[in-house]
Design a protein around this motif. Structure first.
Motif, PDB file in Angstrom:
ATOM      1  N   ALA A  72      21.822  49.666  50.766  1.00  0.00           N
ATOM      2  CA  ALA A  72      23.218  49.323  51.057  1.00  0.00           C
ATOM      3  C   ALA A  72      23.257  48.007  51.830  1.00  0.00           C
ATOM      4  N   PHE A  73      24.037  47.062  51.334  1.00  0.00           N
ATOM      5  CA  PHE A  73      24.207  45.775  52.011  1.00  0.00           C
ATOM      6  C   PHE A  73      25.670  45.622  52.415  1.00  0.00           C
ATOM      7  N   LEU A  74      25.881  45.341  53.700  1.00  0.00           N
ATOM      8  CA  LEU A  74      27.245  45.180  54.210  1.00  0.00           C
ATOM      9  C   LEU A  74      27.895  43.935  53.602  1.00  0.00           C
ATOM     10  N   VAL A  75      29.098  44.098  53.030  1.00  0.00           N
ATOM     11  CA  VAL A  75      29.786  42.938  52.445  1.00  0.00           C
ATOM     12  C   VAL A  75      31.181  42.720  53.026  1.00  0.00           C
ATOM     13  N   SER A  76      31.708  43.724  53.710  1.00  0.00           N
ATOM     14  CA  SER A  76      33.068  43.537  54.217  1.00  0.00           C
ATOM     15  C   SER A  76      33.300  44.409  55.444  1.00  0.00           C
ATOM     16  N   VAL A  77      34.007  43.831  56.428  1.00  0.00           N
ATOM     17  CA  VAL A  77      34.382  44.558  57.646  1.00  0.00           C
ATOM     18  C   VAL A  77      35.899  44.449  57.775  1.00  0.00           C
ATOM     19  N   ARG A  78      36.544  45.597  57.865  1.00  0.00           N
ATOM     20  CA  ARG A  78      38.008  45.599  57.985  1.00  0.00           C
ATOM     21  C   ARG A  78      38.428  46.395  59.211  1.00  0.00           C
ATOM     22  N   ASP A  79      39.497  45.932  59.810  1.00  0.00           N
ATOM     23  CA  ASP A  79      40.152  46.688  60.884  1.00  0.00           C
ATOM     24  C   ASP A  79      39.177  47.109  61.970  1.00  0.00           C
ATOM     25  N   ALA A  80      38.265  46.215  62.324  1.00  0.00           N
ATOM     26  CA  ALA A  80      37.328  46.541  63.413  1.00  0.00           C
ATOM     27  C   ALA A  80      38.067  46.473  64.742  1.00  0.00           C
ATOM     28  N   LYS A  81      37.933  47.530  65.508  1.00  0.00           N
ATOM     29  CA  LYS A  81      38.592  47.571  66.816  1.00  0.00           C
ATOM     30  C   LYS A  81      37.581  47.969  67.876  1.00  0.00           C
ATOM     31  N   PHE A  82      37.670  47.278  69.009  1.00  0.00           N
ATOM     32  CA  PHE A  82      36.806  47.571  70.147  1.00  0.00           C
ATOM     33  C   PHE A  82      37.725  48.042  71.258  1.00  0.00           C
ATOM     34  N   ARG A  83      37.735  49.354  71.455  1.00  0.00           N
ATOM     35  CA  ARG A  83      38.786  49.963  72.250  1.00  0.00           C
ATOM     36  C   ARG A  83      38.452  50.080  73.727  1.00  0.00           C
ATOM     37  N   SER A  84      37.174  49.886  74.026  1.00  0.00           N
ATOM     38  CA  SER A  84      36.767  50.052  75.416  1.00  0.00           C
ATOM     39  C   SER A  84      35.470  49.285  75.645  1.00  0.00           C
ATOM     40  N   PHE A  85      35.237  48.800  76.872  1.00  0.00           N
ATOM     41  CA  PHE A  85      33.988  48.119  77.171  1.00  0.00           C
ATOM     42  C   PHE A  85      32.826  49.103  77.087  1.00  0.00           C
ATOM     43  N   VAL A  86      31.694  48.598  76.586  1.00  0.00           N
ATOM     44  CA  VAL A  86      30.489  49.425  76.479  1.00  0.00           C
ATOM     45  C   VAL A  86      29.397  48.765  77.314  1.00  0.00           C
ATOM     46  N   PRO A  87      29.116  49.301  78.495  1.00  0.00           N
ATOM     47  CA  PRO A  87      28.147  48.675  79.383  1.00  0.00           C
ATOM     48  C   PRO A  87      26.716  49.121  79.068  1.00  0.00           C
ATOM     49  N   PRO A  88      25.712  48.443  79.642  1.00  0.00           N
ATOM     50  CA  PRO A  88      24.314  48.863  79.471  1.00  0.00           C
ATOM     51  C   PRO A  88      24.144  50.325  79.867  1.00  0.00           C
ATOM     52  N   GLY A  89      23.258  51.026  79.145  1.00  0.00           N
ATOM     53  CA  GLY A  89      22.983  52.419  79.449  1.00  0.00           C
ATOM     54  C   GLY A  89      23.920  53.398  78.763  1.00  0.00           C
ATOM     55  N   SER A  90      24.912  52.896  78.065  1.00  0.00           N
ATOM     56  CA  SER A  90      25.867  53.791  77.402  1.00  0.00           C
ATOM     57  C   SER A  90      25.180  54.579  76.289  1.00  0.00           C
ATOM     58  N   LYS A  91      25.406  55.888  76.291  1.00  0.00           N
ATOM     59  CA  LYS A  91      24.845  56.740  75.235  1.00  0.00           C
ATOM     60  C   LYS A  91      25.923  56.964  74.170  1.00  0.00           C
ATOM     61  N   LEU A  92      25.847  56.183  73.122  1.00  0.00           N
ATOM     62  CA  LEU A  92      26.866  56.244  72.072  1.00  0.00           C
ATOM     63  C   LEU A  92      26.505  57.270  71.003  1.00  0.00           C
TER      64      LEU A  92
END
Lengths: 157, 93
Positions: A72-92
């Motif tokens: 799978a090769f990424l070809v398009s990014v739509r509606d990307a939203k970054f809703r909150s800061f993600v600091p070092p050490g964050s367990k996502l």
């Protein structure tokens, strides 16, 4: 997460082939040279790398459903939203679902969560093609063991 | 009731920001309308959703690459609409 190696997923924790969903762990390192610039005195995980984490999560699902025969090769990014800061050490927890499985392409809805908060989400489109060479396929099979991809759910024929 | 061509033309117009009046049944999606392969993925996505089908783009591309078909057979819009109708009919049969 090994940011400098562009390996943003630590572990696949759930892969539901029939449901077309996946969940992965991705822990932001406490220290990285990236934080020297982003930002001095106020380190944050860059949004573009959150997109990459969502793309890699989606990619593992697509490759898994293709039994590691196609990439799978990424070809398009739509509606990307970054809703909150993600600091070092964050367990996502990064998850994705295939919303459309087309001929030679796939569209996913992906998101990252920190605790009970969604910190990022996006709609991603991938071109799905045969692996261009054995080197890449073998590398993906190797990375699959590192991220504990459930290979027992992949057909071996 | 709109025709398959009308639906496809509207999708192309919205997806690629091409004036609707410039999109004709005889238009070739690539040669006349200048749609590139990435934009065509968006169009395919929208067509698949609108008609509840999966257009076999990979098979069509392979046939063109192998010289078994011309791009016009698939990408002239009246021909594309005919193929969509056939896929819908096959799905409903």
């Amino acid at each position: 997460m090994r940011i400098e190696k562009f390996q943003l997923i630590d572990r696949v924790v759930e892969f539901k082939r029939e449901d077309r969903t996946i969940r992965c762990e991705a822990t932001v390192p406490q220290e990285s040279s990236i934080f020297e610039g982003h930002f001095p005195g106020y380190p944050l995980m860059p949004g573009v790398l959150l997109v990459e984490a969502m793309a890699q999560t989606s990619g593992w699902m697509i490759i898994g459903r293709e039994d590691f025969k196609r990439m799978a090769f990424l070809v398009s990014v739509r509606d990307a939203k970054f809703r909150s800061f993600v600091p070092p050490g964050s367990k996502l927890i990064v998850s994705a679902k295939i919303s459309h499985d087309g001929s030679g392409f796939a569209v996913t809805q992906a998101q990252g969560e920190l605790g009970d908060r969604i910190v990022c989400d996006a709609t991603l489109t991938f071109r799905v093609t045969d692996f261009p060479n054995d080197e890449l396929r073998n590398a993906m099979l190797h990375f699959a063991t590192i991220v504990e991809f459930p290979m027992e759910l992949v057909a071996n024929d | 009731m709109s025709t398959t061509f009308d639906t496809v033309a509207n999708i192309i117009s919205e997806t690629c920001d091409i004036p609707r009046e410039n999109i004709k049944p005889e238009s070739h999606a690539i040669d006349d309308l200048g749609i590139d392969s990435l934009d065509f993925l968006d169009i395919a996505f929208a067509i698949d959703k609108a008609f509840g089908i999966k257009m076999p783009l990979e098979k069509w591309t392979q046939e063109v690459n192998e010289g078994k078909a011309t791009t016009a057979q698939y990408f002239v819009l009246k021909n594309l609409a005919d193929r969509i109708d056939a896929l819908v009919a096959a799905k409903n049969s």
